[in-house]
Design an enzyme around this catalytic site. Structure first.
Site, PDB file in Angstrom:
ATOM      1  N   HIS A 160      -3.182  16.732 -24.607  1.00 43.15           N
ATOM      2  CA  HIS A 160      -2.678  15.814 -25.635  1.00 43.15           C
ATOM      3  C   HIS A 160      -1.260  16.197 -26.044  1.00 43.15           C
ATOM      4  O   HIS A 160      -0.374  15.340 -26.138  1.00 43.15           O
ATOM      5  CB  HIS A 160      -3.544  15.870 -26.904  1.00 43.15           C
ATOM      6  CG  HIS A 160      -4.919  15.337 -26.762  1.00 43.15           C
ATOM      7  ND1 HIS A 160      -6.021  16.043 -27.180  1.00 43.15           N
ATOM      8  CD2 HIS A 160      -5.386  14.158 -26.282  1.00 43.15           C
ATOM      9  CE1 HIS A 160      -7.101  15.324 -26.967  1.00 43.15           C
ATOM     10  NE2 HIS A 160      -6.753  14.179 -26.415  1.00 43.15           N
TER      11      HIS A 160
ATOM     12  N   LYS B  31     -19.188   7.810 -36.245  1.00 42.50           N
ATOM     13  CA  LYS B  31     -19.254   8.865 -35.238  1.00 42.50           C
ATOM     14  C   LYS B  31     -19.005  10.217 -35.899  1.00 42.50           C
ATOM     15  O   LYS B  31     -18.025  10.400 -36.610  1.00 42.50           O
ATOM     16  CB  LYS B  31     -18.189   8.610 -34.164  1.00 42.50           C
ATOM     17  CG  LYS B  31     -18.272   9.536 -32.983  1.00 42.50           C
ATOM     18  CD  LYS B  31     -17.244   9.134 -31.934  1.00 42.50           C
ATOM     19  CE  LYS B  31     -17.252  10.100 -30.777  1.00 42.50           C
ATOM     20  NZ  LYS B  31     -16.204   9.793 -29.810  1.00 42.50           N
TER      21      LYS B  31
ATOM     22  N   ARG C 151      -5.409  10.850 -16.672  1.00 40.68           N
ATOM     23  CA  ARG C 151      -5.800  12.016 -15.891  1.00 40.68           C
ATOM     24  C   ARG C 151      -6.227  11.649 -14.479  1.00 40.68           C
ATOM     25  O   ARG C 151      -5.976  12.383 -13.546  1.00 40.68           O
ATOM     26  CB  ARG C 151      -6.958  12.751 -16.578  1.00 40.68           C
ATOM     27  CG  ARG C 151      -6.590  13.334 -17.922  1.00 40.68           C
ATOM     28  CD  ARG C 151      -7.807  13.826 -18.634  1.00 40.68           C
ATOM     29  NE  ARG C 151      -8.659  12.672 -18.942  1.00 40.68           N
ATOM     30  CZ  ARG C 151      -9.692  12.694 -19.742  1.00 40.68           C
ATOM     31  NH1 ARG C 151     -10.076  13.814 -20.303  1.00 40.68           N
ATOM     32  NH2 ARG C 151     -10.392  11.602 -19.982  1.00 40.68           N
TER      33      ARG C 151
ATOM     34  N   SER D 230     -11.237  16.759 -24.573  1.00 39.31           N
ATOM     35  CA  SER D 230     -11.772  17.365 -25.789  1.00 39.31           C
ATOM     36  C   SER D 230     -13.265  17.635 -25.649  1.00 39.31           C
ATOM     37  O   SER D 230     -13.760  18.668 -26.098  1.00 39.31           O
ATOM     38  CB  SER D 230     -11.525  16.455 -26.993  1.00 39.31           C
ATOM     39  OG  SER D 230     -10.160  16.329 -27.254  1.00 39.31           O
TER      40      SER D 230
END
Length: 164
Positions: free
Chosen positions: A17, A41, A90, A127
């Site tokens: 990040h 969440k 990615r 993450s």
């Protein structure tokens, strides 16, 4: 003024990040790191903790500011007069998902999306993976900034880094 947003949940912020944010800071006059708050969440870190870690790791970048948002990214961008989203990619799986999001955002408000190819050093990094490895006491040194490593150590107990 050239302004962009780098959105995410950043739970926690990783070196991947940070790499994307730093690269965006080299291209734009102002980079708004948009920290998504999703009340439905439960994350590992609270919104306040995520913002605090981001403020610390982005402190060397004067053109970066950290802002929270909930709801649609296009609404956040419009209310902050931000015409561009910068997202790191990615792998092809990221591209498939992010392309459809970019196309929807553009259709809704004309919001443009710039994709940045992730530094190969971080191409596997997420993450979720960091949290999983750290939760089992694995070494995540070099995958997250030092402040995040310290928070993971406190959250999961000692054992997430080798050199203390």
């Amino acid at each position: 003024m050239r302004r962009c947003v780098c959105p995410g949940s950043f739970d926690p912020v990783t070196n991947g990040h940070l790499d994307v944010i730093e690269r965006a800071a080299g291209l734009f006059d102002e980079v708004v790191v948009g920290v998504l708050t999703n009340v439905s969440k439960k994350g590992l870190f609270t919104y306040e903790e995520r913002v605090g870690m981001l403020q610390e790791v982005c402190g060397h970048l004067p053109q970066v500011r950290i802002e929270g948002f909930h709801g649609l990214l296009v609404d956040f961008a419009r209310s902050n007069d931000i015409p561009v989203v910068v997202k790191g990619l990615r792998a092809m799986t990221d591209f498939d998902y992010e392309l459809s999001m970019a196309q929807m955002n553009h259709r809704l408000t004309g919001l443009e999306t710039f994709f940045v190819a992730t530094n190969p050093e971080y191409s596997y990094l997420s993450s979720s993976l960091v949290k999983e490895v750290a939760s089992y006491g694995g070494d995540v040194t070099g995958l997250v900034p030092k402040v995040v490593l310290e928070r993971l150590d406190r959250r999961y107990g000692e054992g997430t880094s080798v050199d203390r």
